[in-house]
Design a protein around this motif. Structure first.
Motif, mmCIF file in Angstrom:
data_model
loop_
_atom_site.group_PDB
_atom_site.id
_atom_site.type_symbol
_atom_site.label_atom_id
_atom_site.label_comp_id
_atom_site.label_asym_id
_atom_site.label_seq_id
_atom_site.Cartn_x
_atom_site.Cartn_y
_atom_site.Cartn_z
ATOM 1 N N ARG A 261 -12.963 8.597 15.238
ATOM 2 C CA ARG A 261 -12.450 9.968 14.750
ATOM 3 C C ARG A 261 -10.851 9.969 14.822
ATOM 4 O O ARG A 261 -10.211 10.669 13.922
ATOM 5 N N SER A 262 -10.256 9.093 15.587
ATOM 6 C CA SER A 262 -8.924 9.282 15.765
ATOM 7 C C SER A 262 -8.193 8.094 15.554
ATOM 8 O O SER A 262 -7.053 7.822 16.052
ATOM 9 N N ALA B 190 -13.328 11.271 9.608
ATOM 10 C CA ALA B 190 -12.168 10.713 9.670
ATOM 11 C C ALA B 190 -11.994 9.931 8.544
ATOM 12 O O ALA B 190 -10.778 9.927 7.787
ATOM 13 N N ASP C 248 -13.130 5.913 19.701
ATOM 14 C CA ASP C 248 -13.041 7.107 19.198
ATOM 15 C C ASP C 248 -12.641 6.896 17.843
ATOM 16 O O ASP C 248 -11.622 6.994 17.524
ATOM 17 N N HIS D 158 -5.918 5.198 13.214
ATOM 18 C CA HIS D 158 -4.862 5.340 12.301
ATOM 19 C C HIS D 158 -4.706 4.109 11.500
ATOM 20 O O HIS D 158 -5.094 3.173 12.002
ATOM 21 N N ASP E 211 -7.761 6.795 23.066
ATOM 22 C CA ASP E 211 -9.081 6.708 22.174
ATOM 23 C C ASP E 211 -10.050 5.428 22.391
ATOM 24 O O ASP E 211 -10.796 5.176 21.756
ATOM 25 N N ARG F 16 -5.022 4.414 19.726
ATOM 26 C CA ARG F 16 -4.320 4.927 20.643
ATOM 27 C C ARG F 16 -5.052 4.691 22.054
ATOM 28 O O ARG F 16 -6.132 4.472 21.946
ATOM 29 N N ASP G 98 -0.664 13.144 15.430
ATOM 30 C CA ASP G 98 -1.921 12.943 14.723
ATOM 31 C C ASP G 98 -1.698 12.289 13.387
ATOM 32 O O ASP G 98 -2.504 11.388 12.957
#
Length: 410
Positions: free
Chosen positions: A387-388, A269, A385, A390, A292, A289, A224
């Motif tokens: 929210r995820s 996020a 997504d 990076h 996602d 990822r 994460d």
């Protein structure tokens, strides 16, 4: 049982090669610690220094409270399981497991008790009188484990013990080893190149690169909140997609612009990464990822400003999911970290030949649901997504999180 502590441990060879550089790592008593990283990162050298098979150039290495820098391997109270099973072909399973105890002149009754207990734990009781040639690969590995268990050591050291097994047996045996370690509660340092093994087995995982520790934490934190591009790209399978993007302010929030397309960031996020505000208007490396990314046709409620459009170049149906490779207008992130990761896994996400003359394109991989009807050659819409996602600094390679985080290994 005892913990293992590396205090600035360095291994430098006579030709000047530094295999391990200033390693600081504390393995707790009873912990299952996994060392993972690409070939040549120093993980096996670190393990061999604990075992006493490699001299230490600098720093202090402790097993429990005892400094063992100059303690012979036989006196360190450790047991090692190697890549090769290293079984004696002319001895029975019983005698292979008992061999080390006989050398130490342990009383016969004690040997018998320990061997039979190890055989019971490992399910080897029916095979004690067989020779290794009559066993499967998985059974031979269990014999090697039994030989380590009967020594009742302070710590187990395991050097890629599953590398000689086929894929199905690896999955079964890694579960057996993890279960066994938790049952015995013996401090274990496990070296592997396989990050899936690392994530599924370790209480904590230490990621190494070029002899240096990058990050150590529990598997979910590594996944994460990777401390840098290298950890982000190494942890996860398939690997994280990495593209150049520009961070923009958008209606009181943020969005990332990838080529001509824009993806709005989820407010939560963005709030969880206050340091992002300092990158507004700047180029960053965006990590996505594969899990996602989803076929937008399967996510009809996904926001249209959180989608990417591209061309499917390859689909791989795996039954429970479909891996979809697709190209978008934009630039693949090209940093030293990314290139090293691609070289390590033998992966090249250069544009597909049919897109080679179209200017800048980037290839991404999405892990779509099995009901997706995406096919090779189609133009597709992909739900992101946000929210995820990076975010990484393209110059330092460090993850962008809180303004006070400097990217040091945990």
């Amino acid at each position: 049982m005892a913990g293992v502590t590396f205090e600035g441990v360095t291994k430098r060879y006579a030709d000047g090669t530094t295999a391990v550089n200033g390693l600081n790592l504390e393995v707790q008593d009873g912990e299952f610690m996994v060392l993972v990283g690409p070939s040549g990162c120093g993980k096996t050298t670190a393990l061999r220094m604990v075992a006493g098979l490699e001299d230490i150039t600098g720093g202090v290495l402790k097993i429990g409270d005892r400094v063992v820098n100059y303690v012979p391997s036989r006196d360190r109270d450790i047991a090692m399981v190697f890549q090769s099973y290293a079984l004696y072909p002319h001895l029975s399973v019983y005698d292979n497991i008992a061999f080390g105890l006989k050398i130490k002149k342990i009383p016969k009754a004690d040997i018998d008790r320990r061997v039979n207990e190890a055989a019971r734990i490992l399910g080897l009781e029916p095979y004690l009188q067989r020779k290794p040639r009559a066993l499967s690969g998985g059974q031979r590995q269990r014999v090697a484990m039994g030989r380590a268990i009967v020594r009742e050591p302070a710590a187990f050291l395991m050097d890629e013990p599953l590398s000689n097994l086929d894929a199905k047996l690896r999955v079964q045996t890694r579960a057996e080893i993890a279960s066994l370690q938790h049952r015995l509660g013996v401090t274990t340092i496990y070296v592997t190149h396989d990050q899936i093994e690392a994530l599924t087995m370790g209480d904590r995982v230490a990621v190494m690169r070029k002899g240096e520790l990058q990050q150590v934490d529990n598997p979910q934190v590594l996944y994460d909140r990777p401390v840098n591009l290298f950890v982000g790209g190494f942890i996860g399978s398939p690997a994280m997609n990495m593209v150049e993007a520009t961070l923009e302010r958008s209606n009181g929030g943020f969005a990332v612009k990838v080529g001509p397309q824009t993806v709005k960031l989820d407010a939560e996020a963005a709030a969880a990464r206050p340091a992002l505000a300092g990158y507004a208007g700047r180029t960053i490396v965006l990590g996505i990822r594969p899990e996602d990314l989803e076929d937008a046709a399967l996510e009809p409620d996904s926001a249209h400003d959180q989608r990417l459009r591209g061309d499917a170049t390859l689909t791989e149906a795996l039954g429970s999911e479909i891996m979809v490779h697709f190209t978008i207008e934009g630039k693949q992130a090209v940093t030293e970290d990314v290139l090293e990761l691609q070289e390590d896994v033998g992966e090249d996400r250069s544009p597909a030949p049919e897109h080679a003359g179209d200017g800048d394109t980037a290839t991404l991989v999405g892990r779509f649901g099995p009901r997706s009807r995406v096919r090779h050659g189609q133009q597709i819409e992909v739900a992101v997504d946000s929210r995820s996602l990076h975010f990484f600094d393209p110059e330092t390679g460090l993850g962008i999180y809180d303004s006070h985080e400097k990217g040091a290994a945990s």
